[in-house]
Design a protein around this motif. Structure first.
Motif, mmCIF file in Angstrom:
data_model
loop_
_atom_site.group_PDB
_atom_site.id
_atom_site.type_symbol
_atom_site.label_atom_id
_atom_site.label_comp_id
_atom_site.label_asym_id
_atom_site.label_seq_id
_atom_site.Cartn_x
_atom_site.Cartn_y
_atom_site.Cartn_z
ATOM 1 N N GLY A 33 53.380 31.347 38.250
ATOM 2 C CA GLY A 33 53.208 32.775 38.481
ATOM 3 C C GLY A 33 53.741 33.608 37.326
ATOM 4 O O GLY A 33 53.146 34.635 36.968
ATOM 5 N N TYR A 36 51.218 33.612 34.709
ATOM 6 C CA TYR A 36 50.083 34.450 35.107
ATOM 7 C C TYR A 36 50.364 35.933 34.861
ATOM 8 O O TYR A 36 49.502 36.672 34.366
ATOM 9 C CB TYR A 36 49.767 34.199 36.584
ATOM 10 C CG TYR A 36 48.612 35.020 37.118
ATOM 11 C CD1 TYR A 36 47.317 34.842 36.647
ATOM 12 C CD2 TYR A 36 48.828 35.974 38.108
ATOM 13 C CE1 TYR A 36 46.262 35.602 37.141
ATOM 14 C CE2 TYR A 36 47.782 36.735 38.616
ATOM 15 C CZ TYR A 36 46.506 36.543 38.124
ATOM 16 O OH TYR A 36 45.465 37.302 38.610
ATOM 17 N N THR A 37 51.566 36.389 35.186
ATOM 18 C CA THR A 37 51.879 37.818 35.042
ATOM 19 C C THR A 37 51.995 38.242 33.582
ATOM 20 O O THR A 37 52.027 39.449 33.302
ATOM 21 C CB THR A 37 53.182 38.175 35.784
ATOM 22 O OG1 THR A 37 54.258 37.346 35.293
ATOM 23 C CG2 THR A 37 53.026 37.982 37.281
ATOM 24 N N GLN A 38 52.041 37.289 32.661
ATOM 25 C CA GLN A 38 52.060 37.625 31.233
ATOM 26 C C GLN A 38 50.664 37.854 30.679
ATOM 27 O O GLN A 38 50.509 38.288 29.527
ATOM 28 C CB GLN A 38 52.757 36.514 30.440
ATOM 29 C CG GLN A 38 54.224 36.306 30.787
ATOM 30 C CD GLN A 38 55.031 37.574 30.641
ATOM 31 O OE1 GLN A 38 55.011 38.210 29.587
ATOM 32 N NE2 GLN A 38 55.742 37.960 31.700
ATOM 33 N N ARG A 41 45.940 42.670 32.206
ATOM 34 C CA ARG A 41 45.566 43.157 33.531
ATOM 35 C C ARG A 41 44.073 42.967 33.763
ATOM 36 O O ARG A 41 43.250 43.152 32.864
ATOM 37 C CB ARG A 41 45.898 44.646 33.648
ATOM 38 C CG ARG A 41 47.368 44.976 33.520
ATOM 39 C CD ARG A 41 48.136 44.748 34.781
ATOM 40 N NE ARG A 41 47.714 45.630 35.866
ATOM 41 C CZ ARG A 41 48.319 45.684 37.042
ATOM 42 N NH1 ARG A 41 49.349 44.901 37.299
ATOM 43 N NH2 ARG A 41 47.880 46.503 37.984
ATOM 44 N N THR A 58 52.142 43.388 46.687
ATOM 45 C CA THR A 58 52.806 42.505 45.727
ATOM 46 C C THR A 58 53.432 41.334 46.464
ATOM 47 O O THR A 58 54.066 41.509 47.513
ATOM 48 C CB THR A 58 53.900 43.275 44.944
ATOM 49 O OG1 THR A 58 53.277 44.343 44.223
ATOM 50 C CG2 THR A 58 54.613 42.355 43.966
ATOM 51 N N ASP A 61 56.239 38.828 42.948
ATOM 52 C CA ASP A 61 56.161 39.604 41.700
ATOM 53 C C ASP A 61 54.748 39.684 41.123
ATOM 54 O O ASP A 61 54.568 40.140 39.990
ATOM 55 C CB ASP A 61 57.101 39.026 40.620
ATOM 56 C CG ASP A 61 58.559 39.048 41.049
ATOM 57 O OD1 ASP A 61 58.963 40.036 41.716
ATOM 58 O OD2 ASP A 61 59.290 38.099 40.741
ATOM 59 N N ILE A 62 53.742 39.258 41.880
ATOM 60 C CA ILE A 62 52.356 39.352 41.435
ATOM 61 C C ILE A 62 51.642 40.390 42.289
ATOM 62 O O ILE A 62 51.709 40.343 43.522
ATOM 63 C CB ILE A 62 51.641 37.992 41.546
ATOM 64 C CG1 ILE A 62 52.333 36.954 40.664
ATOM 65 C CG2 ILE A 62 50.161 38.122 41.159
ATOM 66 C CD1 ILE A 62 51.797 35.545 40.839
ATOM 67 N N GLU A 63 50.958 41.307 41.646
ATOM 68 C CA GLU A 63 50.201 42.325 42.368
ATOM 69 C C GLU A 63 48.805 41.797 42.694
ATOM 70 O O GLU A 63 48.194 41.087 41.891
ATOM 71 C CB GLU A 63 50.078 43.590 41.521
ATOM 72 C CG GLU A 63 49.450 44.756 42.266
ATOM 73 C CD GLU A 63 49.367 46.013 41.428
ATOM 74 O OE1 GLU A 63 49.026 47.070 41.988
ATOM 75 O OE2 GLU A 63 49.638 45.943 40.203
ATOM 76 N N GLY A 75 43.895 38.687 42.132
ATOM 77 C CA GLY A 75 45.149 38.846 41.419
ATOM 78 C C GLY A 75 44.950 39.894 40.338
ATOM 79 O O GLY A 75 43.851 40.032 39.784
ATOM 80 N N HIS A 77 45.851 40.085 37.329
ATOM 81 C CA HIS A 77 45.827 39.632 35.943
ATOM 82 C C HIS A 77 44.631 38.705 35.719
ATOM 83 O O HIS A 77 44.067 38.152 36.655
ATOM 84 C CB HIS A 77 47.137 38.926 35.582
ATOM 85 C CG HIS A 77 48.338 39.816 35.691
ATOM 86 N ND1 HIS A 77 48.808 40.569 34.638
ATOM 87 C CD2 HIS A 77 49.139 40.100 36.740
ATOM 88 C CE1 HIS A 77 49.859 41.271 35.032
ATOM 89 N NE2 HIS A 77 50.083 40.993 36.311
ATOM 90 N N THR A 261 44.538 32.302 42.224
ATOM 91 C CA THR A 261 44.842 33.673 41.824
ATOM 92 C C THR A 261 43.980 34.690 42.561
ATOM 93 O O THR A 261 44.180 35.894 42.408
ATOM 94 C CB THR A 261 44.633 33.855 40.310
ATOM 95 O OG1 THR A 261 43.238 33.659 39.996
ATOM 96 C CG2 THR A 261 45.484 32.854 39.527
#
Length: 346
Positions: A33, A36-38, A41, A58, A61-63, A75, A77, A261
């Protein structure tokens, strides 16, 4: 043809590690995760390609965003090349394959028999319902992993079944457990080309469409392939399992995490069918929501010394009722998974 429900016995037998190895699996999911968040968008829905707007929440920590046009759960991202390389290809796919590999041939065959043969039998029945003679058809399994579904298809009498997979580790396992020709390796960026050229009457993607970078490109390539007439998928759904994961953040996240995701909904499946000319022929709705609920409570009870003594009572209370409770969700089409056989319109 519509079916509902499936016994949870095989799942409980084969997924004991989800209980015993919770912390390790949870940490690995969080590691993925974080990768993934890196990534950049996401701006467009992964299913319908509309500008990504809609209700948001969320988790870990993933929207996530529910598409306002087709209702697909995205997801926030992108599934970039870097993310997919880290997820499926680095170290030959060994890290990802740990979830799906079997320690020996007996365990492999047991998993084929208990989990994948029922999927192959449903496909056989669905094709027969559509007026086909299944044993005369050619089958290709995209994202074949360790070859479990290919093995199941061959077991029920379909020798013309082959798979394609990006993980070298899983391809090697499939070839060792089935035969050298069972599953072929391919580059991560070759999936659409294979979909557009494969010589098969039926293409399956069992728990795969949610993993690929470009599901729209894959389905479009299959649509353009004159050989392919039927498309058989199993996809995870935005279901009670997702809510359970939000409510139990310290329990291994199985439904919406790591390579999952995004999740399908009835609306986004319908959108895909309309856009790409797919007619829904047969459906099998069954989920693991109640098993996820049972597992989440059990892990939390056992984690705390003050409540650990209750874990056995919880098991005795809930396990006999799992299938009945899950069936109530399945028949309302709110389960965590659906199998669909579809036919491309002429």
């Amino acid at each position: 043809m519509i079916r509902y429900g499936k016994s949870s016995g095989a799942l409980l037998a084969h997924k004991k590690g989800f209980f015993a190895e919770n912390d390790g699996l949870l940490n690995e999911g969080r590691r993925i995760g974080a990768v993934y968040t890196q990534q950049p968008r996401r701006t467009a829905c992964k299913c319908c390609d509309a500008p990504l707007e809609g209700p948001r929440f969320t988790k870990q920590d993933i929207e996530y965003v529910l598409c306002g046009r087709c209702s697909h759960l995205n997801g926030a991202h992108e599934d970039t090349d870097a993310f997919c390389e880290a997820m499926y290809v680095q170290d030959g796919g060994a890290s990802y394959a740990k979830t799906y590999s079997s320690a020996d041939k007996d365990a492999y065959r047991a998993r084929v028999r208990d989990i994948y043969v029922p999927k192959a039998e449903f496909l056989r029945d669905a094709l027969s319902e559509a007026g086909e003679t299944p044993e005369t058809l050619r089958f290709a399994d995209l994202g074949a992993g360790s070859g479990y579904f290919v093995a199941a298809m061959r077991d029920i009498g379909w020798p013309h079944s082959h798979g394609y997979e990006v993980s070298d580790v899983q391809v090697a396992l499939a070839q060792a457990m089935i035969s050298e020709d069972a599953v072929k390796a391919h580059a991560l960026d070759a999936a659409a080309e294979i979909a557009g050229t494969v010589e098969a009457d039926v293409v399956s993607m069992i728990g795969v469409l949610e993993h690929v970078q470009n599901p729209r490109e894959i389905v479009a390539a299959l649509r353009s392939n004159p050989n392919v007439r039927y498309f058989y998928i199993s996809v995870p759904l935005f279901s009670p399992s997702t809510m359970i994961e939000c409510a139990f953040p310290e329990v291994f996240q199985r439904q919406l995490s790591a390579g999952h995701t995004h999740l399908y909904t009835e609306g986004s499946i319908d959108w895909m069918c309309r856009e790409f000319g797919l007619n829904r022929l047969s459906e099998w709705w069954f989920g693991t929501d109640m098993v996820d609920f049972y597992r989440s409570v059990a892990v939390e009870l056992e984690r705390n010394p003050e409540t650990a003594a209750l874990a056995g009572y919880w098991r005795e209370m809930i396990v006999p009722a799992l299938d009945e409770a899950q069936l109530a969700l399945d028949t309302r089409k709110t389960a965590s998974e659906v199998h669909l056989l579809m036919r491309f319109a002429d």
